[in-house]
Enzyme design. Structure first.
Site, PDB file in Angstrom:
ATOM      1  N   ASP A  33       0.822  -1.230   0.000  1.00  0.00           N
ATOM      2  CA  ASP A  33       0.000   0.000   0.000  1.00  0.00           C
ATOM      3  C   ASP A  33       0.847   1.268   0.000  1.00  0.00           C
ATOM      4  O   ASP A  33       0.312   2.377   0.068  1.00  0.00           O
ATOM      5  CB  ASP A  33      -0.956   0.011   1.205  1.00  0.00           C
ATOM      6  CG  ASP A  33      -0.221  -0.018   2.536  1.00  0.00           C
ATOM      7  OD1 ASP A  33       1.035  -0.007   2.531  1.00  0.00           O
ATOM      8  OD2 ASP A  33      -0.892  -0.041   3.586  1.00  0.00           O
ATOM      9  N   GLY A  34       2.174   1.114  -0.041  1.00  0.00           N
ATOM     10  CA  GLY A  34       3.053   2.274  -0.131  1.00  0.00           C
ATOM     11  C   GLY A  34       3.680   2.671   1.193  1.00  0.00           C
ATOM     12  O   GLY A  34       4.591   3.499   1.219  1.00  0.00           O
ATOM     13  N   GLU A  35       3.203   2.097   2.295  1.00  0.00           N
ATOM     14  CA  GLU A  35       3.776   2.482   3.592  1.00  0.00           C
ATOM     15  C   GLU A  35       5.217   1.992   3.713  1.00  0.00           C
ATOM     16  O   GLU A  35       5.564   0.924   3.207  1.00  0.00           O
ATOM     17  CB  GLU A  35       2.923   1.916   4.740  1.00  0.00           C
ATOM     18  CG  GLU A  35       1.597   2.634   4.862  1.00  0.00           C
ATOM     19  CD  GLU A  35       0.780   2.182   6.064  1.00  0.00           C
ATOM     20  OE1 GLU A  35       1.166   1.190   6.725  1.00  0.00           O
ATOM     21  OE2 GLU A  35      -0.260   2.824   6.330  1.00  0.00           O
ATOM     22  N   ARG A  92      13.142  25.869   5.544  1.00  0.00           N
ATOM     23  CA  ARG A  92      12.910  27.223   5.016  1.00  0.00           C
ATOM     24  C   ARG A  92      11.546  27.779   5.396  1.00  0.00           C
ATOM     25  O   ARG A  92      11.326  28.970   5.345  1.00  0.00           O
ATOM     26  CB  ARG A  92      13.102  27.220   3.489  1.00  0.00           C
ATOM     27  CG  ARG A  92      14.559  27.119   3.091  1.00  0.00           C
ATOM     28  CD  ARG A  92      14.750  27.044   1.585  1.00  0.00           C
ATOM     29  NE  ARG A  92      14.374  25.746   1.045  1.00  0.00           N
ATOM     30  CZ  ARG A  92      14.415  25.432  -0.238  1.00  0.00           C
ATOM     31  NH1 ARG A  92      14.804  26.327  -1.119  1.00  0.00           N
ATOM     32  NH2 ARG A  92      14.073  24.228  -0.647  1.00  0.00           N
ATOM     33  N   HIS A 125      19.061  26.568   7.388  1.00  0.00           N
ATOM     34  CA  HIS A 125      18.777  27.821   6.664  1.00  0.00           C
ATOM     35  C   HIS A 125      18.735  29.005   7.633  1.00  0.00           C
ATOM     36  O   HIS A 125      19.291  30.060   7.365  1.00  0.00           O
ATOM     37  CB  HIS A 125      17.456  27.666   5.902  1.00  0.00           C
ATOM     38  CG  HIS A 125      17.090  28.887   5.135  1.00  0.00           C
ATOM     39  ND1 HIS A 125      17.891  29.408   4.151  1.00  0.00           N
ATOM     40  CD2 HIS A 125      16.024  29.712   5.214  1.00  0.00           C
ATOM     41  CE1 HIS A 125      17.332  30.504   3.656  1.00  0.00           C
ATOM     42  NE2 HIS A 125      16.202  30.707   4.286  1.00  0.00           N
ATOM     43  N   ASP A 163      22.406  36.565  -1.925  1.00  0.00           N
ATOM     44  CA  ASP A 163      21.524  37.428  -1.133  1.00  0.00           C
ATOM     45  C   ASP A 163      22.205  37.741   0.194  1.00  0.00           C
ATOM     46  O   ASP A 163      23.208  37.107   0.562  1.00  0.00           O
ATOM     47  CB  ASP A 163      20.131  36.823  -0.944  1.00  0.00           C
ATOM     48  CG  ASP A 163      20.147  35.485  -0.237  1.00  0.00           C
ATOM     49  OD1 ASP A 163      20.989  35.292   0.657  1.00  0.00           O
ATOM     50  OD2 ASP A 163      19.316  34.626  -0.569  1.00  0.00           O
ATOM     51  N   LYS A 189      18.304  39.928  -3.345  1.00  0.00           N
ATOM     52  CA  LYS A 189      17.387  39.004  -4.031  1.00  0.00           C
ATOM     53  C   LYS A 189      15.949  39.263  -3.647  1.00  0.00           C
ATOM     54  O   LYS A 189      15.639  39.458  -2.471  1.00  0.00           O
ATOM     55  CB  LYS A 189      17.760  37.562  -3.682  1.00  0.00           C
ATOM     56  CG  LYS A 189      16.825  36.525  -4.293  1.00  0.00           C
ATOM     57  CD  LYS A 189      17.347  35.123  -4.088  1.00  0.00           C
ATOM     58  CE  LYS A 189      16.896  34.532  -2.780  1.00  0.00           C
ATOM     59  NZ  LYS A 189      17.312  33.135  -2.622  1.00  0.00           N
ATOM     60  N   ARG A 191      12.359  37.262  -4.123  1.00  0.00           N
ATOM     61  CA  ARG A 191      11.754  36.032  -4.654  1.00  0.00           C
ATOM     62  C   ARG A 191      10.368  36.347  -5.196  1.00  0.00           C
ATOM     63  O   ARG A 191       9.524  36.889  -4.488  1.00  0.00           O
ATOM     64  CB  ARG A 191      11.689  34.960  -3.557  1.00  0.00           C
ATOM     65  CG  ARG A 191      11.146  33.639  -4.056  1.00  0.00           C
ATOM     66  CD  ARG A 191      11.410  32.494  -3.097  1.00  0.00           C
ATOM     67  NE  ARG A 191      12.775  32.003  -3.102  1.00  0.00           N
ATOM     68  CZ  ARG A 191      13.312  31.262  -4.058  1.00  0.00           C
ATOM     69  NH1 ARG A 191      12.602  30.919  -5.119  1.00  0.00           N
ATOM     70  NH2 ARG A 191      14.566  30.847  -3.975  1.00  0.00           N
ATOM     71  N   ASP A 215      25.986  29.816  -1.468  1.00  0.00           N
ATOM     72  CA  ASP A 215      24.656  29.892  -0.844  1.00  0.00           C
ATOM     73  C   ASP A 215      24.513  28.696   0.092  1.00  0.00           C
ATOM     74  O   ASP A 215      25.310  27.756   0.024  1.00  0.00           O
ATOM     75  CB  ASP A 215      23.575  29.873  -1.936  1.00  0.00           C
ATOM     76  CG  ASP A 215      22.294  30.568  -1.485  1.00  0.00           C
ATOM     77  OD1 ASP A 215      22.151  30.863  -0.285  1.00  0.00           O
ATOM     78  OD2 ASP A 215      21.422  30.801  -2.343  1.00  0.00           O
TER      79      ASP A 215
END
Ligand code: R5P
Length: 291
Positions: A33-35, A92, A125, A163, A189, A191, A215
């Site tokens: 099931d993706g788990e 972020r 960040h 930045d 910068k 955004r 950066d």
């Protein structure tokens, strides 16, 4: 014992070598099931009492994996669980920028804290995200190592950040390069969207000079490619791009290569084509210093 997340296998192995500690056997499975099912069959209380999980949370699955690894080693008898997030995902979104938004870094920090006795992360960040963990996380600074791969014949170099927020990183790379005397500067910068930025250049003359742009993260590559384009318009000689976390999503690598960069250097907090610098020594020092 060092326990690796699936996206930090190379760094975890390097850290195990650095600390001369065993690397646990880990399995990453998925149910139909993706788990996810991340397990640590190699860990037992008799083999180690401390588990150091090393896992960059580069995706939602990677976040879940950290929680499972923490729980697995605790279940197997670990007395102490140290969680190292070389790259902290969702870092972020460290405030609610608009009404109704979550502080995502606080939400993930709270979840990760429930299974950790201690947390370390590399160049987050914003350092303030460390305070979202309980106990507070340690921010490890690995930026100085970004000077290592730079050629030693840079011409009258300028160490630039795209930045104002990353000027500390540019200064750290400048300090670590050669005799530490190069010029530093930053661009402004704005955004415009997730993939669009507007860069305003500074007055620094770059004609005929080599520039190193640093950066913390390169994600879509928009910030860096805009900065590199401006530098070329102004007659720069060579441009080297460095970052701590080379996320390099989608076509970022190509975008930067087409913008005319000489080389892209990043660390192994994100394992990929630009990960030429290892943060393992910095992490090993931080882990050893505080024990
Ligand atoms: C944001 O302030 C960060 O420091 C990076 O400048 C940003 O994450 C880079 O993103 P992108 O490569 O998508 O422009």
């Amino acid at each position: 014992m060092i326990v690796s997340g699936s996206r930090s296998q190379s760094l975890a192995a390097a850290l195990a070598r650095e600390l001369e500690q065993p690397l646990a056997a880990v399995e990453y499975d998925r149910f139909p099931d993706g788990e996810l099912l991340a397990s640590v069959p190699g860990f037992s209380a008799s083999s180690a009492d401390r588990a150091v999980i090393v896992a960059s949370t580069v995706s939602s699955d990677a976040h879940l994996e950290v929680l499972q690894l923490q729980d697995a080693v605790r279940e197997a008898g670990a007395e102490e669980v140290v969680t190292v997030l070389p790259y902290m995902g969702y870092g972020r979104q460290d405030e609610a920028f608009e009404a109704g938004q979550p502080i995502s870094s606080r939400a993930v920090a709270r979840a990760i804290s429930t299974g950790a006795d201690r947390v370390l992360t590399v160049n987050p960040h914003e350092k303030s995200v460390c305070g979202f963990f309980e106990p507070a996380a340690t921010a490890v600074d690995a930026a100085g190592r970004l000077a290592d791969p730079l050629p030693d014949d840079l011409t009258d170099p300028v160490f630039l950040s795209p930045d104002a927020g990353a000027i500390d990183l540019a200064e750290t790379v400048r300090d670590a390069y050669g005799d530490g005397t190069g010029e530093t500067d930053y661009f402004e910068k704005t955004r415009l969207s997730g993939e669009e930025v507007e860069i305003s250049p500074s007055d620094t003359v770059v004609e005929g000079r080599d520039v190193v742009v640093t950066d913390d993260i390169i994600a879509t590559g928009s910030t860096m490619s805009e900065a590199v384009a401006i530098l070329h318009e102004r007659g720069v000689d060579r441009v080297f791009v460095t970052c701590v976390h080379p996320l390099l999503t989608a076509n970022a690598f190509t975008k930067l290569s087409r913008a005319g960069v000489e080389a892209i250097y990043g660390t192994d907090t994100i394992e990929g084509p630009a990960s030429v610098v290892s943060v393992a020594p910095a992490l090993a020092t931080a882990l050893e210093t505080n024990y």
